[in-house]
Design an enzyme around this catalytic site. Structure first.
Site, PDB file in Angstrom:
ATOM      1  N   GLY A 271       0.795  -1.227   0.000  1.00  0.00           N
ATOM      2  CA  GLY A 271       0.000   0.000   0.000  1.00  0.00           C
ATOM      3  C   GLY A 271       0.821   1.268   0.000  1.00  0.00           C
ATOM      4  N   GLU A 313       4.968  -5.866   1.471  1.00  0.00           N
ATOM      5  CA  GLU A 313       4.369  -6.457   0.262  1.00  0.00           C
ATOM      6  C   GLU A 313       3.976  -5.386  -0.754  1.00  0.00           C
ATOM      7  OE1 GLU A 313       1.038  -8.384   2.217  1.00  0.00           O
ATOM      8  OE2 GLU A 313       2.121 -10.265   2.306  1.00  0.00           O
ATOM      9  N   PRO A 314       4.935  -4.683  -1.329  1.00  0.00           N
ATOM     10  CA  PRO A 314       4.569  -3.656  -2.303  1.00  0.00           C
ATOM     11  C   PRO A 314       4.104  -4.274  -3.624  1.00  0.00           C
ATOM     12  CG  PRO A 314       6.945  -3.910  -2.227  1.00  0.00           C
ATOM     13  CD  PRO A 314       6.387  -4.818  -1.166  1.00  0.00           C
ATOM     14  N   GLY A 315       3.040  -3.759  -4.170  1.00  0.00           N
ATOM     15  CA  GLY A 315       2.590  -4.172  -5.499  1.00  0.00           C
ATOM     16  C   GLY A 315       2.754  -2.983  -6.437  1.00  0.00           C
ATOM     17  N   ARG A 316       1.885  -1.992  -6.202  1.00  0.00           N
ATOM     18  CA  ARG A 316       1.882  -0.794  -7.051  1.00  0.00           C
ATOM     19  C   ARG A 316       3.262  -0.146  -7.128  1.00  0.00           C
ATOM     20  NH1 ARG A 316      -2.770   1.979  -7.524  1.00  0.00           N
ATOM     21  NH2 ARG A 316      -3.461   0.899  -5.661  1.00  0.00           N
ATOM     22  N   TYR A 357     -12.278   4.085  -8.927  1.00  0.00           N
ATOM     23  CA  TYR A 357     -11.694   4.877  -7.839  1.00  0.00           C
ATOM     24  C   TYR A 357     -11.509   6.352  -8.193  1.00  0.00           C
ATOM     25  CZ  TYR A 357     -10.081   0.129  -6.697  1.00  0.00           C
ATOM     26  OH  TYR A 357     -10.006  -1.209  -6.447  1.00  0.00           O
ATOM     27  N   CYS A 383     -19.568   1.076 -23.824  1.00  0.00           N
ATOM     28  CA  CYS A 383     -20.922   1.624 -23.765  1.00  0.00           C
ATOM     29  C   CYS A 383     -21.271   2.072 -22.360  1.00  0.00           C
ATOM     30  CB  CYS A 383     -21.913   0.578 -24.261  1.00  0.00           C
ATOM     31  SG  CYS A 383     -21.552   0.098 -25.935  1.00  0.00           S
ATOM     32  N   GLU A 384     -20.516   3.011 -21.842  1.00  0.00           N
ATOM     33  CA  GLU A 384     -20.740   3.575 -20.516  1.00  0.00           C
ATOM     34  C   GLU A 384     -20.298   5.032 -20.570  1.00  0.00           C
ATOM     35  OE1 GLU A 384     -21.822   0.371 -17.888  1.00  0.00           O
ATOM     36  OE2 GLU A 384     -21.000   2.241 -17.078  1.00  0.00           O
ATOM     37  N   TYR A 413      -2.746  -3.036 -11.253  1.00  0.00           N
ATOM     38  CA  TYR A 413      -4.204  -3.194 -11.242  1.00  0.00           C
ATOM     39  C   TYR A 413      -4.848  -2.724 -12.546  1.00  0.00           C
ATOM     40  CZ  TYR A 413      -2.828  -3.722  -6.438  1.00  0.00           C
ATOM     41  OH  TYR A 413      -2.172  -4.143  -5.298  1.00  0.00           O
TER      42      TYR A 413
HETATM   43  C1  LIG Z   1      -2.486  -8.267   1.604  1.00  0.00           C
HETATM   44  C2  LIG Z   1      -2.015  -7.289   0.595  1.00  0.00           C
HETATM   45  N1  LIG Z   1      -0.693  -7.056   0.480  1.00  0.00           N
HETATM   46  C3  LIG Z   1      -0.210  -6.196  -0.448  1.00  0.00           C
HETATM   47  C4  LIG Z   1      -1.056  -5.518  -1.304  1.00  0.00           C
HETATM   48  C5  LIG Z   1      -0.448  -4.593  -2.318  1.00  0.00           C
HETATM   49  O1  LIG Z   1      -0.888  -3.282  -2.204  1.00  0.00           O
HETATM   50  P1  LIG Z   1      -0.225  -2.159  -3.129  1.00  0.00           P
HETATM   51  O2  LIG Z   1      -0.279  -2.632  -4.527  1.00  0.00           O
HETATM   52  O3  LIG Z   1      -1.070  -0.954  -2.904  1.00  0.00           O
HETATM   53  O4  LIG Z   1       1.183  -1.987  -2.653  1.00  0.00           O
HETATM   54  C6  LIG Z   1      -2.438  -5.720  -1.212  1.00  0.00           C
HETATM   55  C7  LIG Z   1      -3.362  -5.008  -2.106  1.00  0.00           C
HETATM   56  O5  LIG Z   1      -4.544  -5.117  -2.109  1.00  0.00           O
HETATM   57  C8  LIG Z   1      -2.930  -6.634  -0.243  1.00  0.00           C
HETATM   58  O6  LIG Z   1      -4.235  -6.885  -0.123  1.00  0.00           O
END
Ligand SMILES: Cc1ncc(COP(=O)(O)O)c(C=O)c1O
Length: 456
Positions: A271, A313-316, A357, A383-384, A413
């Protein structure tokens, strides 16, 4: 058209050149993005126009150097902590391989994501499985994979996993407890997951988390590795994580006092905020990491606990800026006195985040000089009426059908949340590196969709 400019071939020199130009901002465009003469843009040393010609549009373009650099930045900033890439942001086999090569762990949340990880040979002991409603298929796949850690999210899972572990009669299943620390990270309501009134985790304040710990410790088939929390997405205030650390450390101390068990892992989720438009601030990863590590050390020292190993746990933050989406303009409509709509050949099917969002984006014309510009609203083909990709962005006044547009920060995402709404196939993913492009995920075709439709 192959790019011959050597400066475009390495992330470092490209970044320096962008800064000089003050043009494409490296904080939101991929590290190797380069503005070339005549409005052309290249990424990874490959011109976006060439990618469009070869792979069609829309297409997601992934800058491999950018992803690798983000992984390295995280490892450097967090020292000996575990960095688990959150695969829900974007996953394919090449991404799994890349994350593995960079020494990261992997967070998955379904049997499907586990299958991608396993087919790319990702080591099980660096995989974490999440989910508030893991299906029997998810749990079985995780346990068949091997030493995957499972992050428990509800009381029913404790007995269910213990029952599945029994016949396997080998290692005890390692689990973590997802705790809801009731921390408001001031993010969008749909992604606020640290507060009480949402579906994830065991509440800390009601005692549900402590109770889950008690029940896990009573199950011989389970081994409690630690605690987890995830506060939400696009969090820009380290204070939210510091508060969560203090609360979770308090629970760790209570577990130690009640059961004599020292938990070795503290997983603080992802996050971490990422700038998405030119107006957003840059975030200081090193400073953020230093504060989190200090918070863990400080909280544990004051409670006389050995500091656990931190996982984030970075994703974004790993993938968002590495990808751009390339579209072709299909129509241009001037609504007198109101606005100009530029409609492209994709939209909410490849990018649902604006509609979900209210996400904002930066858009650039590819291969058309940007002067003079006009405020334009870029919309999709679906179509929105809400299928708006970017409102009020500056684009060349002469933008016309056939032109190419690139939208920045579309790595996280986007592909993973894409649909085939209106039976529009999902775009391909094309990786670029050192002047070469390669296809990672092919375009979804009408034939793919027809194949699923088995009942006439
Ligand atoms: C458990 C958990 N870890 C990590 C993430 C990754 O979040 P972000 O992509 O915002 O870093 C998420 C996103 O929903 C999550 O649910």
């Amino acid at each position: 058209m192959p790019v011959t400019d050597d400066a475009a071939r390495s992330a470092g020199s490209a970044t320096a050149r962008l800064r000089e130009q003050g043009d494409l901002r490296p904080r939101i465009w991929p590290l190797t993005a380069c503005a070339l003469a005549g409005g052309e843009i290249s990424v990874g040393g490959v011109s976006l126009a060439e990618i469009a010609a070869r792979y069609g549009t829309p297409a997601y373009v992934l800058d491999e150097a950018d992803v690798r650099q983000r992984c390295r930045d995280y490892r450097q900033a967090f020292g000996d902590a575990e960095i688990a890439y959150a695969g829900k942001a974007f996953l394919c086999r090449a991404m799994v391989r890349l994350v593995d090569e960079e020494g990261l762990s992997l967070d998955v949340c379904s049997e499907g994501e586990l299958a991608v990880a396993s087919s790319a040979g990702f080591p099980a002991d660096r995989v974490l499985l999440h989910g508030n409603a893991k299906t029997p298929g998810d749990l079985r796949a995780a346990m068949a994979y091997g030493a995957v850690r499972i992050v428990l999210d509800s009381a029913g899972e404790i007995a269910r996993i213990a029952a599945l572990a029994q016949p396997l009669a080998r290692l005890r299943q390692r689990v973590l407890v997802r705790v809801t620390p009731d921390v408001d990270a001031h993010t969008h309501r749909a992604v606020a997951t640290g507060v009480e009134d949402q579906k994830f985790g065991f509440s800390l304040s009601t005692g549900a988390a402590a109770d889950a710990v008690r029940r896990i410790l009573a199950q011989p088939e389970l081994e409690l590795a630690g605690l987890h929390c995830h506060l939400g997405s696009q969090i820009t205030r380290p204070e939210a994580f510091e508060t969560a650390v203090r609360r979770l450390a308090g629970l760790m101390a209570a577990v130690h006092a009640e059961h004599g068990v020292t938990l070795p892992e503290l997983n603080l989720g992802g996050g971490h905020g990422v700038p998405c438009t030119e107006d957003d601030h840059d975030y200081d990863l090193a400073g953020f990491a230093a504060r989190i590590r200090a918070a863990v050390r400080g909280a544990c020292a004051s409670l006389r606990l050995p500091a656990p190993r931190i996982t984030v746990e970075p994703g974004r933050a790993i993938i968002s800026r590495a990808m751009v989406t390339l579209y072709r303009v299909v129509s241009v409509k001037h609504v007198a006195g109101l606005r100009t709509f530029v409609a492209v050949d994709g939209g909410m099917s490849d990018n649902p985040r604006s509609a979900l969002y209210g996400a904002r984006y930066s858009v650039r014309a590819v291969s058309r000089p940007a002067d003079p510009v006009q405020l334009t609203t870029v919309v999709g083909r679906h179509c929105e009426a809400g299928d708006v990709l970017a409102a009020d962005v500056a684009l060349p006044a002469g933008t016309r059908p056939g032109d190419l547009l690139a939208v920045a920060c579309t790595g996280a995402y986007h592909h993973s949340m894409a649909s085939n709404y209106n039976m529009v196939g999902r775009p391909p993913v094309v990786a670029v590196r050192d002047g070469a492009a390669r296809l990672l995920v092919r375009r979804e075709t009408a034939a793919d969709m027809r194949q699923r439709d088995v009942g006439l």
